[in-house]
Design a protein around this motif. Structure first.
Motif, PDB file in Angstrom:
ATOM      1  N   VAL A  62       0.839  -1.202   0.000  1.00 51.11           N
ATOM      2  CA  VAL A  62       0.000   0.000   0.000  1.00 51.11           C
ATOM      3  C   VAL A  62       0.871   1.248   0.000  1.00 51.11           C
ATOM      4  N   VAL A  63       1.937   1.242   0.787  1.00 46.94           N
ATOM      5  CA  VAL A  63       2.798   2.424   0.867  1.00 46.94           C
ATOM      6  C   VAL A  63       3.416   2.740  -0.497  1.00 46.94           C
ATOM      7  N   GLU A  64       3.743   1.722  -1.266  1.00 46.69           N
ATOM      8  CA  GLU A  64       4.300   1.937  -2.607  1.00 46.69           C
ATOM      9  C   GLU A  64       3.249   2.512  -3.549  1.00 46.69           C
ATOM     10  N   LEU A  65       2.030   1.979  -3.469  1.00 44.51           N
ATOM     11  CA  LEU A  65       0.949   2.513  -4.304  1.00 44.51           C
ATOM     12  C   LEU A  65       0.618   3.943  -3.908  1.00 44.51           C
ATOM     13  N   THR A  66       0.636   4.219  -2.612  1.00 44.79           N
ATOM     14  CA  THR A  66       0.368   5.567  -2.114  1.00 44.79           C
ATOM     15  C   THR A  66       1.379   6.550  -2.694  1.00 44.79           C
ATOM     16  N   ARG A  67       2.641   6.183  -2.637  1.00 47.96           N
ATOM     17  CA  ARG A  67       3.709   7.033  -3.163  1.00 47.96           C
ATOM     18  C   ARG A  67       3.571   7.215  -4.678  1.00 47.96           C
ATOM     19  N   HIS A  68       3.324   6.130  -5.388  1.00 46.49           N
ATOM     20  CA  HIS A  68       3.241   6.183  -6.854  1.00 46.49           C
ATOM     21  C   HIS A  68       2.046   7.010  -7.326  1.00 46.49           C
ATOM     22  N   LEU A  69       0.901   6.848  -6.674  1.00 48.75           N
ATOM     23  CA  LEU A  69      -0.333   7.494  -7.124  1.00 48.75           C
ATOM     24  C   LEU A  69      -0.562   8.860  -6.491  1.00 48.75           C
ATOM     25  N   GLY A  70       0.177   9.171  -5.429  1.00 48.17           N
ATOM     26  CA  GLY A  70      -0.004  10.446  -4.759  1.00 48.17           C
ATOM     27  C   GLY A  70      -1.331  10.552  -4.018  1.00 48.17           C
ATOM     28  N   LEU A  71      -1.819   9.430  -3.529  1.00 53.37           N
ATOM     29  CA  LEU A  71      -3.088   9.390  -2.809  1.00 53.37           C
ATOM     30  C   LEU A  71      -2.841   9.084  -1.341  1.00 53.37           C
ATOM     31  N   ALA A  72      -3.808   9.407  -0.503  1.00 50.79           N
ATOM     32  CA  ALA A  72      -3.730   9.083   0.913  1.00 50.79           C
ATOM     33  C   ALA A  72      -3.785   7.574   1.101  1.00 50.79           C
ATOM     34  N   GLN A  73      -3.162   7.101   2.172  1.00 50.98           N
ATOM     35  CA  GLN A  73      -3.150   5.668   2.461  1.00 50.98           C
ATOM     36  C   GLN A  73      -4.563   5.126   2.602  1.00 50.98           C
ATOM     37  N   SER A  74      -5.433   5.891   3.258  1.00 51.35           N
ATOM     38  CA  SER A  74      -6.805   5.419   3.458  1.00 51.35           C
ATOM     39  C   SER A  74      -7.551   5.303   2.127  1.00 51.35           C
ATOM     40  N   THR A  75      -7.265   6.207   1.210  1.00 51.41           N
ATOM     41  CA  THR A  75      -7.896   6.160  -0.117  1.00 51.41           C
ATOM     42  C   THR A  75      -7.426   4.939  -0.890  1.00 51.41           C
ATOM     43  N   VAL A  76      -6.123   4.698  -0.880  1.00 53.34           N
ATOM     44  CA  VAL A  76      -5.568   3.526  -1.565  1.00 53.34           C
ATOM     45  C   VAL A  76      -6.150   2.249  -0.963  1.00 53.34           C
ATOM     46  N   SER A  77      -6.203   2.170   0.352  1.00 56.96           N
ATOM     47  CA  SER A  77      -6.743   0.977   1.009  1.00 56.96           C
ATOM     48  C   SER A  77      -8.208   0.754   0.644  1.00 56.96           C
ATOM     49  N   ALA A  78      -8.987   1.837   0.590  1.00 60.00           N
ATOM     50  CA  ALA A  78     -10.405   1.707   0.233  1.00 60.00           C
ATOM     51  C   ALA A  78     -10.568   1.221  -1.203  1.00 60.00           C
ATOM     52  N   HIS A  79      -9.762   1.759  -2.109  1.00 55.62           N
ATOM     53  CA  HIS A  79      -9.837   1.315  -3.508  1.00 55.62           C
ATOM     54  C   HIS A  79      -9.398  -0.142  -3.646  1.00 55.62           C
ATOM     55  N   LEU A  80      -8.355  -0.533  -2.923  1.00 58.03           N
ATOM     56  CA  LEU A  80      -7.911  -1.927  -2.969  1.00 58.03           C
ATOM     57  C   LEU A  80      -8.986  -2.858  -2.423  1.00 58.03           C
ATOM     58  N   ALA A  81      -9.677  -2.432  -1.380  1.00 59.65           N
ATOM     59  CA  ALA A  81     -10.762  -3.249  -0.828  1.00 59.65           C
ATOM     60  C   ALA A  81     -11.864  -3.442  -1.861  1.00 59.65           C
ATOM     61  N   CYS A  82     -12.185  -2.386  -2.595  1.00 60.45           N
ATOM     62  CA  CYS A  82     -13.192  -2.486  -3.655  1.00 60.45           C
ATOM     63  C   CYS A  82     -12.742  -3.479  -4.721  1.00 60.45           C
ATOM     64  N   LEU A  83     -11.500  -3.341  -5.182  1.00 64.63           N
ATOM     65  CA  LEU A  83     -10.974  -4.233  -6.212  1.00 64.63           C
ATOM     66  C   LEU A  83     -10.889  -5.671  -5.711  1.00 64.63           C
ATOM     67  N   ARG A  84     -10.557  -5.840  -4.427  1.00 64.05           N
ATOM     68  CA  ARG A  84     -10.521  -7.184  -3.833  1.00 64.05           C
ATOM     69  C   ARG A  84     -11.919  -7.787  -3.783  1.00 64.05           C
ATOM     70  N   ASP A  85     -12.886  -6.984  -3.349  1.00 67.16           N
ATOM     71  CA  ASP A  85     -14.258  -7.473  -3.259  1.00 67.16           C
ATOM     72  C   ASP A  85     -14.816  -7.859  -4.626  1.00 67.16           C
ATOM     73  N   CYS A  86     -14.301  -7.234  -5.673  1.00 71.42           N
ATOM     74  CA  CYS A  86     -14.722  -7.552  -7.047  1.00 71.42           C
ATOM     75  C   CYS A  86     -13.910  -8.705  -7.636  1.00 71.42           C
ATOM     76  N   GLY A  87     -12.962  -9.232  -6.874  1.00 73.28           N
ATOM     77  CA  GLY A  87     -12.169 -10.365  -7.337  1.00 73.28           C
ATOM     78  C   GLY A  87     -11.046 -10.012  -8.278  1.00 73.28           C
ATOM     79  N   LEU A  88     -10.684  -8.728  -8.360  1.00 71.20           N
ATOM     80  CA  LEU A  88      -9.656  -8.302  -9.308  1.00 71.20           C
ATOM     81  C   LEU A  88      -8.250  -8.293  -8.719  1.00 71.20           C
ATOM     82  N   VAL A  89      -8.134  -8.154  -7.394  1.00 74.54           N
ATOM     83  CA  VAL A  89      -6.824  -8.163  -6.755  1.00 74.54           C
ATOM     84  C   VAL A  89      -6.850  -9.096  -5.545  1.00 74.54           C
ATOM     85  N   THR A  90      -5.676  -9.537  -5.159  1.00 71.78           N
ATOM     86  CA  THR A  90      -5.513 -10.352  -3.957  1.00 71.78           C
ATOM     87  C   THR A  90      -4.337  -9.784  -3.170  1.00 71.78           C
TER      88      THR A  90
END
Length: 127
Positions: free
Chosen positions: A51-79
């Motif tokens: 998450v910290v790497e994605l946060t740095r790369h995308l310039g987003l807050a950690q909580s935002t990155v985590s929320a988006h990852l949770a969405c993608l995980r719930d949709c079966g797109l990421v693990t």
């Protein structure tokens, strides 16, 4: 998920609930419809990331990155898999996701990015 095209009938396949298939496809496209989530998917196509790497790369807050990852995980797109106190995130169906992204890029090229001008879903120019 199997979506049938009109006239595509195969005697060896079970009938497909077209409404359910279209609903699932719409949900998939909505999950990829956010620019930040799409950027995450494209970045994860390069390999696993914390998450910290994605946060740095995308310039987003950690909580935002985590929320988006949770969405993608719930949709079966990421693990994710644990690594120490962190988690490493990756694409769940890498070849299929990359194929979908490539098809989208091809369609955008074929239409001249006309979707940007769409009054319902396109980008509104600054006024």
């Amino acid at each position: 998920m199997t979506m049938m095209v009109e006239g595509d009938v195969s005697s060896t396949e079970a009938p497909v609930d077209e409404a359910a298939a279209l609903s699932a496809a719409a949900c998939l496209f909505r999950s990829l419809g956010d620019p930040s989530r799409l950027a995450m998917v494209r970045h994860l196509a390069l390999g696993e990331h914390k998450v910290v790497e994605l946060t740095r790369h995308l310039g987003l807050a950690q909580s935002t990155v985590s929320a988006h990852l949770a969405c993608l995980r719930d949709c079966g797109l990421v693990t994710s898999r644990p690594q120490g106190r962190a988690s490493l995130w990756s694409l769940a169906a890498t070849p299929e996701v990359l194929e979908l992204l490539a098809a989208a890029e091809g369609l955008l090229a074929a239409t001249g990015d006309a979707v940007i001008l769409c009054p319902a879903y396109g980008e509104v120019p600054d006024r």
